[in-house]
Design a protein around this motif. Structure first.
Motif, short mmCIF file in Angstrom:
data_model
loop_
_atom_site.label_atom_id
_atom_site.label_comp_id
_atom_site.label_asym_id
_atom_site.label_seq_id
_atom_site.Cartn_x
_atom_site.Cartn_y
_atom_site.Cartn_z
N PRO A 62 -9.56 -2.46 -3.73
CA PRO A 62 -10.80 -3.05 -4.25
C PRO A 62 -10.53 -4.46 -4.78
CG PRO A 62 -10.14 -1.11 -5.55
CD PRO A 62 -9.06 -1.34 -4.54
N TYR A 63 -11.44 -5.37 -4.54
CA TYR A 63 -11.25 -6.73 -5.06
C TYR A 63 -12.56 -7.33 -5.53
CZ TYR A 63 -12.87 -8.00 -0.36
OH TYR A 63 -13.60 -8.11 0.80
N VAL A 64 -12.47 -8.17 -6.55
CA VAL A 64 -13.64 -8.92 -7.03
C VAL A 64 -13.73 -10.17 -6.17
CG1 VAL A 64 -14.63 -10.23 -8.94
CG2 VAL A 64 -13.39 -8.11 -9.39
N GLY A 65 -14.87 -10.33 -5.53
CA GLY A 65 -15.06 -11.51 -4.67
C GLY A 65 -15.92 -11.13 -3.49
N SER A 66 -16.48 -12.14 -2.83
CA SER A 66 -17.33 -11.88 -1.67
C SER A 66 -16.50 -11.34 -0.51
CB SER A 66 -18.02 -13.17 -1.25
OG SER A 66 -19.33 -13.20 -1.76
N GLY A 67 -17.16 -10.66 0.40
CA GLY A 67 -16.48 -10.11 1.56
C GLY A 67 -16.07 -11.20 2.56
N ILE A 68 -15.46 -10.77 3.66
CA ILE A 68 -14.90 -11.72 4.63
C ILE A 68 -15.99 -12.61 5.21
CG2 ILE A 68 -13.61 -11.92 6.79
CD1 ILE A 68 -12.57 -9.06 6.25
N LYS A 85 0.88 -1.17 0.00
CA LYS A 85 0.00 0.00 0.00
C LYS A 85 0.91 1.21 0.00
CE LYS A 85 -3.80 2.09 0.39
NZ LYS A 85 -4.87 1.83 -0.56
N ASN A 86 0.75 2.06 -1.01
CA ASN A 86 1.55 3.27 -1.05
C ASN A 86 0.54 4.39 -1.26
OD1 ASN A 86 3.71 4.90 -1.11
ND2 ASN A 86 4.61 4.10 -3.00
N HIS A 87 -0.16 4.71 -0.18
CA HIS A 87 -1.37 5.52 -0.23
C HIS A 87 -1.24 6.71 -1.18
CE1 HIS A 87 -5.21 6.86 1.25
NE2 HIS A 87 -4.74 8.08 1.29
N PRO A 88 -2.15 7.00 -2.09
CA PRO A 88 -3.42 6.27 -2.26
C PRO A 88 -3.33 5.11 -3.24
CG PRO A 88 -3.43 8.22 -3.63
CD PRO A 88 -2.07 8.17 -2.98
N SER A 89 -2.15 4.82 -3.78
CA SER A 89 -2.14 3.75 -4.78
C SER A 89 -1.70 2.42 -4.18
CB SER A 89 -1.27 4.13 -5.97
OG SER A 89 0.06 4.11 -5.57
N ASN A 90 -1.92 1.37 -4.94
CA ASN A 90 -1.51 0.02 -4.55
C ASN A 90 -0.55 -0.50 -5.59
OD1 ASN A 90 -3.50 -0.47 -2.31
ND2 ASN A 90 -4.88 0.07 -3.97
N GLU A 91 0.40 -1.24 -5.14
CA GLU A 91 1.45 -1.67 -6.07
C GLU A 91 1.87 -3.10 -5.77
OE1 GLU A 91 4.21 1.22 -4.78
OE2 GLU A 91 3.24 2.84 -5.88
N ILE A 92 2.49 -3.74 -6.78
CA ILE A 92 3.23 -4.95 -6.43
C ILE A 92 4.71 -4.66 -6.60
CG2 ILE A 92 1.46 -6.73 -6.81
CD1 ILE A 92 2.71 -7.26 -9.56
N HIS A 93 5.47 -5.22 -5.69
CA HIS A 93 6.92 -5.00 -5.69
C HIS A 93 7.63 -6.35 -5.76
CE1 HIS A 93 7.18 -0.68 -4.26
NE2 HIS A 93 5.89 -0.93 -4.29
N GLU A 94 8.70 -6.34 -6.50
CA GLU A 94 9.53 -7.55 -6.53
C GLU A 94 10.49 -7.52 -5.33
OE1 GLU A 94 12.08 -7.70 -9.95
OE2 GLU A 94 12.92 -9.63 -9.33
N ALA A 107 -9.84 -10.67 3.48
CA ALA A 107 -9.36 -9.92 4.65
C ALA A 107 -8.02 -9.24 4.33
CB ALA A 107 -9.23 -10.84 5.84
N PHE A 108 -7.17 -9.97 3.63
CA PHE A 108 -5.86 -9.43 3.28
C PHE A 108 -6.02 -8.16 2.44
CE2 PHE A 108 -2.24 -9.55 0.21
CZ PHE A 108 -1.20 -9.42 1.11
N PHE A 109 -6.91 -8.21 1.45
CA PHE A 109 -7.08 -7.04 0.58
C PHE A 109 -7.91 -5.94 1.24
CE2 PHE A 109 -5.69 -10.27 -2.45
CZ PHE A 109 -4.55 -9.61 -2.90
N GLU A 110 -8.76 -6.31 2.20
CA GLU A 110 -9.46 -5.29 3.00
C GLU A 110 -8.42 -4.50 3.80
OE1 GLU A 110 -12.64 -4.37 3.37
OE2 GLU A 110 -13.74 -5.96 2.33
N LEU A 111 -7.48 -5.22 4.38
CA LEU A 111 -6.45 -4.57 5.19
C LEU A 111 -5.60 -3.63 4.34
CD1 LEU A 111 -5.25 -4.52 8.07
CD2 LEU A 111 -3.65 -6.27 7.34
#
Ligand SMILES: Nc1ncnc2c1ncn2[C@@H]1O[C@H](COP(=O)(O)OP(=O)(O)O)[C@@H](O)[C@H]1O
Ligand SMILES: [Mg+2]
Length: 390
Positions: free
Chosen positions: A125-131, A77-86, A117-121
């Motif tokens: 935003p994620y496609v899928g049902s909540g926790i 999380k690099n507020h406000p954006s989200n990233e993946i890092h190697e 839960a991981f993506f809520e934390l």
């Protein structure tokens, strides 16, 4: 501008390989003019990996090699954006920004709400049902209890813990026998028929319970429906609006519709995975039963607070003329796209709908008050003389 969609699949679950198939099918069907899919593999050790060739099924022939040749990554999380890092030489190197995540995992530690839960934390935003709804659905016992309280019927059953069985076997066996043989014994939280056995007498029952206990500490024992129709449908949307798909009838080959039936039977080089199950689509059922299935499916998803695309599986007892809800899959194999295709909704459109839903859900969540800017600790010194309540 295209959205960067992180497609997460794999996971520590007996349905690991099924999840890979589901994910790659989905990526193939995404509208690439709108989305840039970034395939992210979650290993059985719960580590995330990225490789540009992860959208090809052959890449996964050797899962150990996948980990060796791919980049090990972290979500940041690099507020406000989200990233993946190697992660390279103990340093982080930014790979891609991620606009939203598409969860394509099946089973425990993934579809059960853990990844939600991981993506809520991470506030992504994620496609899928909540926790909550994911967790309820993953547990056949708890799901039945909640639905029952809302007048949605399951086949006669009992649920118990491992300790209940070992502390008072006679009581548990008596309760099971009150339901009557043949019985079907299931680990509460697994999928793909793993650990499920039918039994016809007391000896078989004890054996079957011990088999199921290898997989889970919670067990469900149900009456076997002998004159059975298995009917499934899918629901798309959330509490505010739910659409239902065509209804399929699936056919048993072995005693229980097994892992073999569902995913491996008739597998060829171009296997369509879950699509290859023996089915009749749309199922040849009368209007009354169709309506009952559709209404029950919508009610069930609303009760458990599901969102996205689910598959709701029913058992219909032909001789009794009774419909029972068997289970709900919040991330169904192949996202149940074939049930939507039969209703005229292309897989591409289903994916679009799911992404819009996820982004709207995230926006709605952010309109709700979740914290205050006031810092209690900056209040006058004697504030803590009073009682603190939460
Ligand atoms: N009460 C039952 N009576 C008859 N067959 C059943 C019953 N429950 C499950 N089955 C059979 O076992 C299969 C797997 O059970 P299910 O509860 O769907 O578990 P899973 O989560 O592993 O898919 C079903 O698809 C069906 O073929
Ligand atoms: Mg099932």
């Amino acid at each position: 501008m295209r959205l960067n969609v992180g497609v997460v699949f794999g996971g520590k679950s007996v349905e690991h390989e099924v999840s890979i198939i589901s994910a790659l099918q989905m990526v193939e069907n995404m509208n690439k003019l709108k989305y840039n899919p970034i395939t992210i593999y979650l290993s059985k050790e719960n580590e995330f990996y990225y490789h540009k060739d992860m959208n090809k099924i052959d890449f996964f022939k050797d899962l150990n090699r996948v980990k060796l040749v791919s980049k090990k990554i972290l979500f940041q999380k690099n507020h406000p954006s989200n990233e993946i890092h190697e992660i390279k030489n103990n340093r982080l190197k930014k790979l891609y920004p991620i606009d939203l995540v598409f969860l394509l995992v099946h089973g425990t530690t993934s579809e059960d709400g853990t990844l939600s839960a991981f993506f809520e934390l991470l506030d992504m935003p994620y496609v899928g049902s909540g926790i909550l709804s994911s967790a309820i659905n993953q547990n056949k016992w708890k799901m039945k209890q909640i639905l029952e309280n809302n007048n949605i019927q399951s086949v006669s059953y009992i649920g118990f813990y491992e300790s209940d069985y070992y502390n008072n076997k006679e009581h548990i066996i008596r309760k099971c026998e009150e339901i009557g043989y043949p019985l079907i014994i299931k680990p509460a939280s697994l999928g793909s028929s793993v650990g499920i056995t039918k039994c016809y007498d007391r000896e078989g029952l004890n054996k079957a319970i011990i088999t199921s206990l290898q997989y889970d500490v919670e067990i469900v024992v149900e009456k076997v429906i002998l004159d059975l129709l298995e009917l499934n449908c899918s629901a798309l949307g959330d509490y505010s609006n739910l659409e239902v798909s065509s209804i399929e009838q699936v056919f048993q080959k072995d005693e229980i519709l097994s892992y073999q039936d569902k995913y491996l039977r008739g597998k060829t080089k171009n296997s369509k995975g879950m699509e290859s199950t023996n089915r009749e689509l749309p199922a040849k059922i009368n209007e009354k039963l169709r309506l009952e299935i559709e209404t029950t499916a919508v009610n069930a998803i609303k009760i458990i607070g599901g969102s996205g695309v689910s598959r709701i599986d029913f058992l219909y007892d032909k001789s009794e003329g009774k419909l029972y809800l068997n289970e709900i899959n919040t991330i169904p194999g192949s996202l149940a796209f074939y049930l939507w295709a039969a209703k005229g909704k292309e897989y591409k459109t289903l994916i679009d709908d799911l992404i819009v839903l996820a982004l709207n859900k995230y926006r709605t969540k952010n309109t709700k008050i979740s914290s205050y800017d006031t810092n209690l600790l900056s209040l006058p010194k004697n504030f803590n003389k009073g009682k603190i309540s939460n």
